[in-house]
Design a protein around this motif. Sequence first.
Motif, short mmCIF file in Angstrom:
data_model
loop_
_atom_site.label_atom_id
_atom_site.label_comp_id
_atom_site.label_asym_id
_atom_site.label_seq_id
_atom_site.Cartn_x
_atom_site.Cartn_y
_atom_site.Cartn_z
N ASN B 262 16.97 13.31 11.57
CA ASN B 262 16.30 12.43 10.60
C ASN B 262 16.21 13.00 9.19
O ASN B 262 15.13 13.20 8.65
N LEU B 263 17.37 13.21 8.60
CA LEU B 263 17.41 13.69 7.21
C LEU B 263 17.15 12.53 6.25
O LEU B 263 17.69 11.44 6.41
N SER B 264 16.30 12.80 5.25
CA SER B 264 16.17 11.82 4.17
C SER B 264 15.86 12.57 2.89
O SER B 264 15.57 13.77 2.91
N ILE B 265 15.94 11.85 1.79
CA ILE B 265 15.72 12.53 0.50
C ILE B 265 14.71 11.74 -0.31
O ILE B 265 14.68 10.50 -0.27
N ASP B 266 13.84 12.47 -0.99
CA ASP B 266 12.88 11.82 -1.88
C ASP B 266 12.76 12.71 -3.11
O ASP B 266 12.33 13.86 -3.02
N GLY B 267 13.19 12.21 -4.26
CA GLY B 267 13.26 13.04 -5.46
C GLY B 267 14.30 14.13 -5.23
O GLY B 267 15.43 13.84 -4.84
N TYR B 271 14.12 16.08 3.47
CA TYR B 271 13.14 16.15 4.57
C TYR B 271 13.86 15.98 5.90
O TYR B 271 14.80 15.20 6.00
N TYR B 272 13.40 16.73 6.91
CA TYR B 272 13.94 16.53 8.26
C TYR B 272 12.90 16.92 9.30
O TYR B 272 11.88 17.54 8.99
N ASN B 273 13.20 16.57 10.52
CA ASN B 273 12.28 16.75 11.64
C ASN B 273 12.91 17.77 12.61
O ASN B 273 14.09 17.67 12.93
N LEU B 274 12.13 18.77 13.02
CA LEU B 274 12.65 19.79 13.93
C LEU B 274 11.53 20.31 14.82
O LEU B 274 10.48 20.73 14.32
N ASN B 275 11.75 20.29 16.13
CA ASN B 275 10.78 20.84 17.09
C ASN B 275 9.35 20.33 16.87
O ASN B 275 8.39 21.08 16.93
N GLY B 276 9.25 19.06 16.55
CA GLY B 276 7.92 18.47 16.39
C GLY B 276 7.26 18.79 15.06
O GLY B 276 6.05 18.61 14.90
N LYS B 277 8.06 19.27 14.12
CA LYS B 277 7.49 19.58 12.80
C LYS B 277 8.38 18.96 11.72
O LYS B 277 9.55 18.66 11.96
N VAL B 278 7.77 18.78 10.54
CA VAL B 278 8.52 18.21 9.42
C VAL B 278 8.72 19.30 8.36
O VAL B 278 7.78 20.02 8.02
N TYR B 279 9.95 19.43 7.91
CA TYR B 279 10.29 20.45 6.91
C TYR B 279 10.81 19.78 5.65
O TYR B 279 11.40 18.70 5.71
N TYR B 300 9.20 12.72 16.22
CA TYR B 300 9.41 11.34 15.76
C TYR B 300 10.73 10.77 16.25
O TYR B 300 11.73 11.47 16.31
N TYR B 301 10.69 9.49 16.57
CA TYR B 301 11.92 8.82 17.00
C TYR B 301 12.80 8.54 15.79
O TYR B 301 14.01 8.65 15.85
N SER B 302 12.16 8.19 14.67
CA SER B 302 12.89 8.09 13.42
C SER B 302 11.94 8.52 12.31
O SER B 302 10.72 8.52 12.48
N MET B 303 12.52 8.92 11.20
CA MET B 303 11.68 9.40 10.11
C MET B 303 12.44 9.21 8.81
O MET B 303 13.64 9.46 8.73
N THR B 304 11.75 8.74 7.78
CA THR B 304 12.39 8.62 6.47
C THR B 304 11.34 8.79 5.39
O THR B 304 10.14 8.83 5.67
N THR B 305 11.82 8.92 4.14
CA THR B 305 10.89 9.08 3.03
C THR B 305 11.20 8.04 1.97
O THR B 305 12.33 7.57 1.85
#
Lengths: 604, 350
Positions: B262-267, B271-279, B300-305
């Motif tokens: 779940n890679l996304s970009i904001d500014g 951002y991505y999701n790994l092992n139940g954490k957001v980096y 997360y099943y999906s994640m975006t910013t």
Amino acid sequence: MKIRIVFFFITVVAYAQNDTIHLLDEVKLYGNFSPAINSGYQVQILTDSTINSRQQSLGTLLQNKANLYFKQNGFGMVSSISLRGSGASHTGVYWNGIAINSSLNGQTDFSTFSANSYNRIEIRKGGGSILFGSGAIGGAINISDQIIFTRKKETQINLALASYNTQKTLVSSQYGNQSFYAKMVVEGKRSDNDYPYLGTELVNENGNYQNYHIKAVLGYVINSNNQLHLFATHSNNDRNLSRTLTASSRSKLKNKENRLLLDWKNFGASYNSSLKLAYLNEEYNFFFNKASSDFSFGKSNNFIVKYNYTYFFNNTLSIHSGVENTYSTANGTNLKNEDRNNVEAYLLVHQKPLKQLRYNISLRKGFSSVYEIPFIYAADLKYSVSPQVDINANFSTNYRLPTYNDLFWNPGGNPDLLAEDSTTGEIGFGYHSKKITLSLGAYSTKSNNLIQWRPVTGTFWRPVNVQDVSSYGVEFDMGIQHQIGIHQLSLQATYAYTVSKDNTLDKQLIYVPFHKSNAILTYQHKGLTINFNEQYTGKAFTTTSNTQSVAAFWLSNIEIYKTVLKQQLTVGLSVNNLWNTAYESIAFRPMPNRNFELNINYKF
Amino acid sequence: MNKLKLLSILFLTLLFTYSCNNDDTTAPLPLGDYENGYFITNEGPFQNGSGTLTFVDDDGTVTQNIYKTVNNEDLGNIVQSMTLYGDRAYIVVNNSHKVVVANRYTMEKQGTIEGDDIQNPRSFVAVGNVGYISNWGDASNATDDYIAVVDLLSNTVTDKIPVGEGPEDMLVDGDVIYVNLQGGFGQNNKVEVINIDDNTTGTPITVGDVPNTITKDASGVIWVLCGGKPSFTGSETNGSLVKIVNNTITSFDFGDTDHPANLSIDGNQLYYNLNGKVYAMSTTASELPTAEISGLDGFYYSMTTNNGKLYATDAGNFASEGTLKVYNLATNALETTITTGIIPGSVVFQ
């Protein structure tokens, strides 16, 4: 006082003696499903005339005649049972006393199992793992061939034509005398099964199926104390898997099953034994795209040795015991060559201390090469308040062992799974007179460590012992016979209220309707029989949050038979879904519209 | 006679009301009920059911099942993704093998793109009047995957571009389209590059195993997040974040058993999701972050910013409604939790 006691003793003996003969015969004939050693349970029995009135699947037969609930993925597609709100693998299914639920997924497909040509179906609701083994949590169903050594020579040909270009053929031949019995059955069925989805433009695309079954039954009387029984079946099902309301399908599923059973029965004046050797083989081929040669498969073999021994100490006391070894192997696209060996034993004491009272106490323990098999115990009783009224009660602990798919499916299989366990209790009341039978029962079941496939990530799922379920319900059955001159009328009605809750979510399980009811009204006059069947299936939730459901439906079927030519020829017409109701068993998988079947049966 | 009279009165009344409304309106007409806010695509139950769309209005109102409400028909089985383009919404329905075209503001159905040339569609992008739909073809066949080229004026497939196994996310960048070859039911490790002038593919770019998401930063750098092969394959590999500049790649490797998604970009933050954490990682950083953003934990099943907020969905037990959590990325505080449809797979912003 003394006189009264003596008198009482004599009557008990007299009655019990009668009972012992009866019990011995019963156990000889019906094994662990004999009503006597199931005193505290309701054992419903379907006999020849009901089973073989027309050619149908076991699922259709049990839904129409026994008020059982099935989850059907469209007509002719995979159909699984839910008895008393339990899961598809929580009903033990037995073929002549041998467990036949798939070793791969723990279930029986009631749509491909042909009920034709069997003589007796026993339905025993309630926990029964002690007598029947793994899986008999919601109940147990035995489908059996009866071998009876009397002079008989009969051949039966049954032909049926039905809607959606459906043809069915069955030829069955029996021969018997005092020391020998043989039966041979060949049957085949095919259908386009392309019924319209009512209220839409769609039809049941890719739903066509064809299957055939071959069966042989042999019986031989060695001497007055020994008999050999042999049963063999082969069945072959080839069906496409139909579309849904929202998705087309190009899939296909082929199933093959072979079953072989040799049963040596040995009995004397005070004992009864049976040594069974069985081989069961199952295989499926799944084609995601039927046009492609790619398919996935799974197969398993079971080698079973089962010995049952019953000893009658006296007229009121007997012990029933059994030991069973099952060695099985499995492999497939998602299973590497796996095998396991289970050995299990049980002991049951049956006693009838009073004329009015009979009870059983039983226990079972097993050992396995791959998991621990729990120790379980049970007790049941029946008390007759009067010749018309009796009360029955039972309490049991039960289990279901993990299947090959649960343990070893690659990816995901979890070899550390424990057996599921369940505790159940029931109390019932029965009334029977010449014209009326009534029964009313209530049960409660608590099941723990139920195996569920849970997502680890969106695409990777793994089975774990997580679900706890509490089920309870009420069942009511009624039968009325009425005769006016040579006109016979009968009504059988049944109603079941079922609550089955996931304890973590505190919600009803999906696909367990609260209400299910069935009524069969039969009129008979000379050779004419008219059966009218009305079913009600209440709404069933389709989401675990109980926010969506598949709608309740009423379904009516009618069958009209006329027997002519000295009972030799029977012509039958049936209309299913008489009022052309749009209904679904599983959401988005419509069931057939009004359809017809013409059936001709000739015996000679 | 009476009926006719009644009808004429009704007609006149309607006409009158309509003209009145027209006269009174001075502000621009709203484009539709779903003009301001965002959508959640819900896959729906596998096999027996339909996916749905949930709409969250800027005023916070949540409306479930909007497509069916508007069109009185089910969207189809497994709503995989949705792309807003022009004044239309292209809703990719995987197991019904179609792409539903609707007005993005009213959700009224405009048509469908379907037929033999749409098989297991995954995602949609468009350039001009041409749409591109990634298709797995037969999911059990590794060599029949393709990108369907669609004339958006007639909603018909005009060309099929064969690609490697498991095309998934796509990204338009000037005159090329990058296609993540995630691998379908298997695992792949390439990004296909389509030249949109002639619909041909060049040599695919080899990235890490299982490229799951792709995005572009403000400076034009392409970022591909690769999950790596999961452990159940028996040949587990680490995940990686791959930076593509002028077809040359730089790879940031995760730990051996780490599988980000779940890679996304904001500014200028990825951002991505790994092992139940957001980096979060700056687009100019030279190594992967070691610490997670606290307060945003979840598998997360999906994640975006979007615009300083993180939108993360949870599919729960996959057999009932899921949830969407919206976090403020300035404070890392949970702003709202929204009940979605079954298996919420993506969030799409108007």
